[in-house]
Design a protein around this motif. Structure first.
Motif, PDB file in Angstrom:
ATOM      1  N   GLU A  76       0.823  -1.227   0.000  1.00 35.19           N
ATOM      2  CA  GLU A  76       0.000   0.000   0.000  1.00 35.19           C
ATOM      3  C   GLU A  76       0.853   1.273   0.000  1.00 35.19           C
ATOM      4  O   GLU A  76       0.362   2.358  -0.316  1.00 35.19           O
ATOM      5  N   SER A  94      -3.660   1.562  -8.578  1.00 34.13           N
ATOM      6  CA  SER A  94      -5.123   1.643  -8.511  1.00 34.13           C
ATOM      7  C   SER A  94      -5.622   0.548  -7.569  1.00 34.13           C
ATOM      8  O   SER A  94      -4.862  -0.347  -7.180  1.00 34.13           O
ATOM      9  N   GLY A  95      -6.914   0.605  -7.250  1.00 32.53           N
ATOM     10  CA  GLY A  95      -7.499  -0.402  -6.368  1.00 32.53           C
ATOM     11  C   GLY A  95      -7.316  -1.824  -6.902  1.00 32.53           C
ATOM     12  O   GLY A  95      -6.935  -2.734  -6.156  1.00 32.53           O
ATOM     13  N   ASP A  96      -7.545  -2.006  -8.208  1.00 31.83           N
ATOM     14  CA  ASP A  96      -7.425  -3.348  -8.792  1.00 31.83           C
ATOM     15  C   ASP A  96      -5.972  -3.822  -8.772  1.00 31.83           C
ATOM     16  O   ASP A  96      -5.693  -4.993  -8.527  1.00 31.83           O
ATOM     17  N   LYS A 132      -5.056  -4.921  -5.361  1.00 28.01           N
ATOM     18  CA  LYS A 132      -5.659  -6.225  -5.069  1.00 28.01           C
ATOM     19  C   LYS A 132      -4.806  -7.337  -5.689  1.00 28.01           C
ATOM     20  O   LYS A 132      -4.488  -8.332  -5.039  1.00 28.01           O
TER      21      LYS A 132
END
Ligand code: SF4
Length: 280
Positions: A40, A46-48, A51
Protein backbone atom coordinates in the motif's frame (compact mmCIF):
# COMPACT_ATOMS: atom_id res chain seq x y z
CA UNK A 1 6.13 -21.12 -9.52
CA UNK A 2 7.68 -19.51 -6.46
CA UNK A 3 6.77 -15.81 -6.37
CA UNK A 4 9.76 -13.52 -5.91
CA UNK A 5 10.58 -9.81 -5.66
CA UNK A 6 11.12 -9.78 -9.43
CA UNK A 7 7.47 -10.76 -9.97
CA UNK A 8 6.30 -7.97 -7.65
CA UNK A 9 8.58 -5.49 -9.41
CA UNK A 10 7.10 -6.34 -12.81
CA UNK A 11 3.63 -5.37 -11.57
CA UNK A 12 4.78 -2.00 -10.16
CA UNK A 13 4.63 1.17 -12.31
CA UNK A 14 8.46 1.09 -12.76
CA UNK A 15 8.62 4.89 -12.59
CA UNK A 16 11.11 5.02 -9.69
CA UNK A 17 9.25 8.09 -8.38
CA UNK A 18 10.46 7.48 -4.80
CA UNK A 19 7.17 8.45 -3.16
CA UNK A 20 7.02 5.15 -1.23
CA UNK A 21 10.29 6.08 0.49
CA UNK A 22 12.37 3.55 -1.47
CA UNK A 23 14.91 4.79 -4.01
CA UNK A 24 13.44 2.65 -6.80
CA UNK A 25 10.55 0.33 -7.58
CA UNK A 26 12.97 -2.59 -7.51
CA UNK A 27 14.16 -1.87 -3.98
CA UNK A 28 10.54 -1.39 -2.89
CA UNK A 29 9.59 -4.77 -4.42
CA UNK A 30 12.43 -6.46 -2.54
CA UNK A 31 11.38 -4.84 0.74
CA UNK A 32 7.78 -5.96 0.17
CA UNK A 33 8.98 -9.52 -0.53
CA UNK A 34 10.90 -9.43 2.74
CA UNK A 35 7.83 -8.06 4.56
CA UNK A 36 9.79 -4.93 5.43
CA UNK A 37 7.27 -2.80 3.53
CA UNK A 38 3.59 -3.06 2.67
CA UNK A 39 2.43 -2.81 -0.91
CA UNK A 40 0.00 0.00 0.00
CA UNK A 41 3.00 2.36 0.35
CA UNK A 42 3.18 2.54 -3.47
CA UNK A 43 0.96 5.55 -4.04
CA UNK A 44 0.65 4.99 -7.79
CA UNK A 45 -1.42 1.81 -7.71
CA UNK A 46 -5.12 1.64 -8.51
CA UNK A 47 -7.50 -0.40 -6.37
CA UNK A 48 -7.43 -3.35 -8.79
CA UNK A 49 -3.64 -3.27 -9.06
CA UNK A 50 -3.35 -3.24 -5.26
CA UNK A 51 -5.66 -6.22 -5.07
CA UNK A 52 -3.62 -8.14 -7.65
CA UNK A 53 -0.35 -7.33 -5.90
CA UNK A 54 -1.68 -8.24 -2.48
CA UNK A 55 -2.68 -11.64 -3.88
CA UNK A 56 0.83 -12.04 -5.31
CA UNK A 57 2.50 -11.03 -2.04
CA UNK A 58 0.38 -13.51 -0.10
CA UNK A 59 1.83 -16.28 -2.32
CA UNK A 60 5.38 -15.57 -1.20
CA UNK A 61 6.17 -18.52 1.00
CA UNK A 62 9.94 -18.68 1.24
CA UNK A 63 11.28 -15.45 2.53
CA UNK A 64 15.01 -15.02 2.46
CA UNK A 65 16.47 -13.61 5.62
CA UNK A 66 19.27 -11.42 4.39
CA UNK A 67 19.62 -7.84 5.47
CA UNK A 68 17.96 -6.52 2.34
CA UNK A 69 20.75 -4.00 1.99
CA UNK A 70 21.47 -5.22 -1.52
CA UNK A 71 18.17 -5.58 -3.34
CA UNK A 72 19.71 -7.14 -6.43
CA UNK A 73 21.64 -9.81 -4.52
CA UNK A 74 18.50 -10.64 -2.61
CA UNK A 75 16.39 -10.95 -5.75
CA UNK A 76 19.08 -12.96 -7.58
CA UNK A 77 19.05 -15.53 -4.79
CA UNK A 78 15.28 -15.72 -4.89
CA UNK A 79 14.92 -16.48 -8.58
CA UNK A 80 17.87 -18.82 -9.09
CA UNK A 81 15.72 -21.97 -8.72
CA UNK A 82 13.46 -20.90 -11.53
CA UNK A 83 15.49 -22.64 -14.26
CA UNK A 84 15.99 -26.01 -12.56
CA UNK A 85 13.39 -27.81 -14.72
CA UNK A 86 14.45 -26.31 -18.04
CA UNK A 87 15.89 -28.68 -20.64
CA UNK A 88 19.23 -26.96 -21.25
CA UNK A 89 20.09 -29.09 -24.28
CA UNK A 90 16.82 -28.30 -26.01
CA UNK A 91 16.85 -24.58 -25.12
CA UNK A 92 20.48 -23.77 -25.94
CA UNK A 93 20.08 -23.13 -29.65
CA UNK A 94 17.03 -20.87 -29.30
CA UNK A 95 18.80 -18.82 -26.67
CA UNK A 96 22.01 -18.47 -28.65
CA UNK A 97 23.84 -20.37 -25.89
CA UNK A 98 26.15 -23.37 -25.82
CA UNK A 99 25.10 -26.51 -23.96
CA UNK A 100 27.85 -28.00 -21.80
CA UNK A 101 27.93 -31.21 -19.78
CA UNK A 102 30.69 -31.89 -17.29
CA UNK A 103 30.80 -34.46 -14.49
CA UNK A 104 27.11 -35.18 -15.04
CA UNK A 105 26.26 -31.51 -14.51
CA UNK A 106 24.69 -29.38 -17.23
CA UNK A 107 25.41 -25.74 -18.00
CA UNK A 108 24.44 -23.08 -20.48
CA UNK A 109 27.37 -21.01 -21.66
CA UNK A 110 26.36 -17.57 -22.88
CA UNK A 111 27.43 -13.95 -23.08
CA UNK A 112 26.06 -11.02 -21.11
CA UNK A 113 27.39 -7.69 -22.34
CA UNK A 114 31.08 -8.33 -22.91
CA UNK A 115 31.50 -11.31 -20.55
CA UNK A 116 30.90 -15.04 -20.97
CA UNK A 117 29.19 -16.96 -18.19
CA UNK A 118 28.36 -20.53 -17.34
CA UNK A 119 24.95 -21.02 -15.74
CA UNK A 120 24.11 -24.24 -13.89
CA UNK A 121 20.64 -25.75 -13.46
CA UNK A 122 20.71 -24.60 -9.85
CA UNK A 123 21.03 -21.01 -11.10
CA UNK A 124 24.63 -20.56 -10.03
CA UNK A 125 26.59 -18.36 -12.40
CA UNK A 126 30.33 -18.06 -12.89
CA UNK A 127 32.30 -16.12 -15.48
CA UNK A 128 34.90 -17.68 -17.79
CA UNK A 129 37.41 -15.71 -15.73
CA UNK A 130 36.25 -17.53 -12.59
CA UNK A 131 34.49 -14.48 -11.18
CA UNK A 132 30.76 -14.29 -10.42
CA UNK A 133 28.78 -11.63 -12.29
CA UNK A 134 27.04 -8.75 -10.59
CA UNK A 135 23.72 -9.64 -8.98
CA UNK A 136 21.72 -7.76 -11.60
CA UNK A 137 23.53 -9.66 -14.39
CA UNK A 138 22.59 -12.92 -12.62
CA UNK A 139 18.95 -11.83 -12.51
CA UNK A 140 18.86 -11.16 -16.25
CA UNK A 141 20.66 -14.39 -17.15
CA UNK A 142 18.00 -16.33 -15.20
CA UNK A 143 15.12 -14.28 -16.65
CA UNK A 144 16.49 -14.79 -20.18
CA UNK A 145 16.97 -18.55 -19.81
CA UNK A 146 13.58 -18.92 -18.12
CA UNK A 147 11.85 -17.06 -20.98
CA UNK A 148 12.99 -19.86 -23.31
CA UNK A 149 13.18 -17.65 -26.41
CA UNK A 150 13.39 -19.16 -29.87
CA UNK A 151 13.91 -18.00 -33.42
CA UNK A 152 16.25 -15.70 -35.31
CA UNK A 153 16.75 -11.96 -35.11
CA UNK A 154 15.15 -9.89 -37.90
CA UNK A 155 18.04 -7.41 -37.89
CA UNK A 156 15.48 -4.62 -37.96
CA UNK A 157 15.88 -1.91 -35.29
CA UNK A 158 12.75 -0.54 -33.67
CA UNK A 159 12.02 1.70 -30.70
CA UNK A 160 10.37 0.52 -27.48
CA UNK A 161 7.20 2.42 -28.43
CA UNK A 162 6.93 0.47 -31.70
CA UNK A 163 6.59 -2.80 -29.80
CA UNK A 164 3.04 -4.04 -29.20
CA UNK A 165 1.35 -3.44 -25.82
CA UNK A 166 4.05 -1.13 -24.50
CA UNK A 167 1.96 2.04 -24.14
CA UNK A 168 1.68 1.82 -20.35
CA UNK A 169 5.45 1.44 -19.96
CA UNK A 170 6.72 3.96 -22.51
CA UNK A 171 7.21 6.77 -19.98
CA UNK A 172 9.07 4.46 -17.59
CA UNK A 173 11.31 3.24 -20.40
CA UNK A 174 12.17 6.78 -21.46
CA UNK A 175 12.59 8.21 -17.96
CA UNK A 176 14.65 5.31 -16.58
CA UNK A 177 17.03 4.81 -19.48
CA UNK A 178 17.09 7.38 -22.31
CA UNK A 179 16.49 10.40 -20.05
CA UNK A 180 19.08 9.17 -17.52
CA UNK A 181 21.68 9.16 -20.31
CA UNK A 182 20.60 12.60 -21.55
CA UNK A 183 20.83 14.02 -18.03
CA UNK A 184 24.30 12.62 -17.40
CA UNK A 185 25.95 12.84 -20.82
CA UNK A 186 24.55 15.98 -22.49
CA UNK A 187 27.59 17.95 -23.62
CA UNK A 188 29.85 14.98 -22.75
CA UNK A 189 29.92 13.01 -25.98
CA UNK A 190 33.45 11.70 -25.50
CA UNK A 191 32.65 10.48 -21.99
CA UNK A 192 29.68 8.53 -23.31
CA UNK A 193 31.86 7.11 -26.08
CA UNK A 194 34.35 5.86 -23.46
CA UNK A 195 31.54 4.39 -21.33
CA UNK A 196 30.15 2.53 -24.36
CA UNK A 197 33.59 1.08 -25.13
CA UNK A 198 34.10 0.05 -21.50
CA UNK A 199 30.83 -1.90 -21.61
CA UNK A 200 31.82 -3.69 -24.83
CA UNK A 201 29.71 -1.60 -27.23
CA UNK A 202 30.64 -1.87 -30.90
CA UNK A 203 31.05 1.45 -32.68
CA UNK A 204 28.43 1.66 -35.44
CA UNK A 205 29.02 5.28 -36.43
CA UNK A 206 29.47 4.41 -40.11
CA UNK A 207 25.92 3.01 -40.28
CA UNK A 208 23.99 5.81 -38.57
CA UNK A 209 23.82 9.60 -38.77
CA UNK A 210 23.71 10.30 -35.03
CA UNK A 211 26.70 11.81 -33.17
CA UNK A 212 27.35 8.44 -31.52
CA UNK A 213 26.05 4.97 -32.40
CA UNK A 214 26.95 1.87 -30.38
CA UNK A 215 25.62 -1.66 -30.63
CA UNK A 216 25.51 -3.79 -27.48
CA UNK A 217 25.04 -7.52 -27.48
CA UNK A 218 23.37 -7.42 -24.09
CA UNK A 219 22.30 -11.06 -24.28
CA UNK A 220 22.84 -13.38 -27.28
CA UNK A 221 19.43 -12.64 -28.86
CA UNK A 222 18.94 -9.19 -27.30
CA UNK A 223 21.01 -6.53 -29.01
CA UNK A 224 20.52 -2.84 -28.19
CA UNK A 225 21.46 0.07 -30.42
CA UNK A 226 22.25 3.31 -28.60
CA UNK A 227 21.99 6.50 -30.67
CA UNK A 228 23.09 9.83 -29.22
CA UNK A 229 22.80 13.36 -30.58
CA UNK A 230 24.65 15.84 -28.41
CA UNK A 231 23.22 19.19 -27.42
CA UNK A 232 23.95 22.29 -29.47
CA UNK A 233 23.66 25.20 -27.07
CA UNK A 234 24.11 27.85 -29.78
CA UNK A 235 21.21 26.52 -31.77
CA UNK A 236 19.31 25.55 -28.62
CA UNK A 237 19.05 21.87 -29.56
CA UNK A 238 18.88 19.64 -26.48
CA UNK A 239 20.71 16.29 -26.41
CA UNK A 240 18.71 13.25 -27.55
CA UNK A 241 19.09 9.53 -26.93
CA UNK A 242 17.32 6.58 -28.53
CA UNK A 243 17.73 3.00 -27.39
CA UNK A 244 16.56 0.69 -30.17
CA UNK A 245 16.12 -3.07 -30.19
CA UNK A 246 15.57 -5.85 -32.67
CA UNK A 247 11.99 -6.30 -33.83
CA UNK A 248 11.99 -9.82 -32.34
CA UNK A 249 12.97 -8.73 -28.82
CA UNK A 250 9.71 -9.80 -27.18
CA UNK A 251 10.40 -13.38 -28.28
CA UNK A 252 13.24 -13.34 -25.77
CA UNK A 253 12.16 -11.18 -22.84
CA UNK A 254 8.92 -9.74 -21.42
CA UNK A 255 8.11 -6.02 -21.61
CA UNK A 256 8.66 -5.28 -17.91
CA UNK A 257 12.06 -6.99 -17.86
CA UNK A 258 12.99 -5.11 -21.02
CA UNK A 259 12.28 -1.78 -19.27
CA UNK A 260 14.45 -2.96 -16.40
CA UNK A 261 17.24 -4.13 -18.73
CA UNK A 262 17.43 -0.75 -20.49
CA UNK A 263 17.40 0.98 -17.09
CA UNK A 264 20.32 -1.13 -15.91
CA UNK A 265 22.28 -0.54 -19.12
CA UNK A 266 21.88 3.24 -18.68
CA UNK A 267 23.07 3.00 -15.07
CA UNK A 268 26.03 0.82 -16.00
CA UNK A 269 27.08 3.38 -18.63
CA UNK A 270 26.88 6.13 -16.01
CA UNK A 271 28.77 4.09 -13.46
CA UNK A 272 31.47 3.21 -16.00
CA UNK A 273 32.33 6.93 -15.88
CA UNK A 274 31.99 7.18 -12.11
CA UNK A 275 28.53 8.77 -12.20
CA UNK A 276 26.27 7.35 -9.51
CA UNK A 277 22.59 7.39 -10.41
CA UNK A 278 20.37 7.79 -7.39
CA UNK A 279 18.37 4.57 -7.69
CA UNK A 280 19.83 1.29 -6.43
S1 SF4 B 1 7.02 1.52 -5.89
FE1 SF4 B 1 5.44 3.00 -6.42
S2 SF4 B 1 5.81 4.78 -5.08
FE2 SF4 B 1 7.67 3.46 -5.01
S3 SF4 B 1 9.05 4.28 -6.56
FE3 SF4 B 1 7.81 2.70 -7.58
S4 SF4 B 1 6.04 3.78 -8.45
FE4 SF4 B 1 6.97 5.16 -6.96
Amino acid sequence: MVVTAVDIYKKLPQTNCGRCGSPSCFVFATRVALRQEVIEKCVSLSGDELKELNALVSEIKTLTTGTGSNAYAQAAEEIKNRIKDIDFKESANGLGAEHLKEDDKEYLHLAFLNHNYRVSKTGDVVGDDGKPPSAWARIFLIIYINAGGKGSLKNEWISFGDLPNTFAKQKSFKDNSENVLIKNFAGKKEELREACSLLGGADAATEFKSDLAYKFSVLPKIPFLLLFWDENKEEEFPARVKILMDKTVLNFIDIESLVFLAERLAKELCEAKGIMVNTV
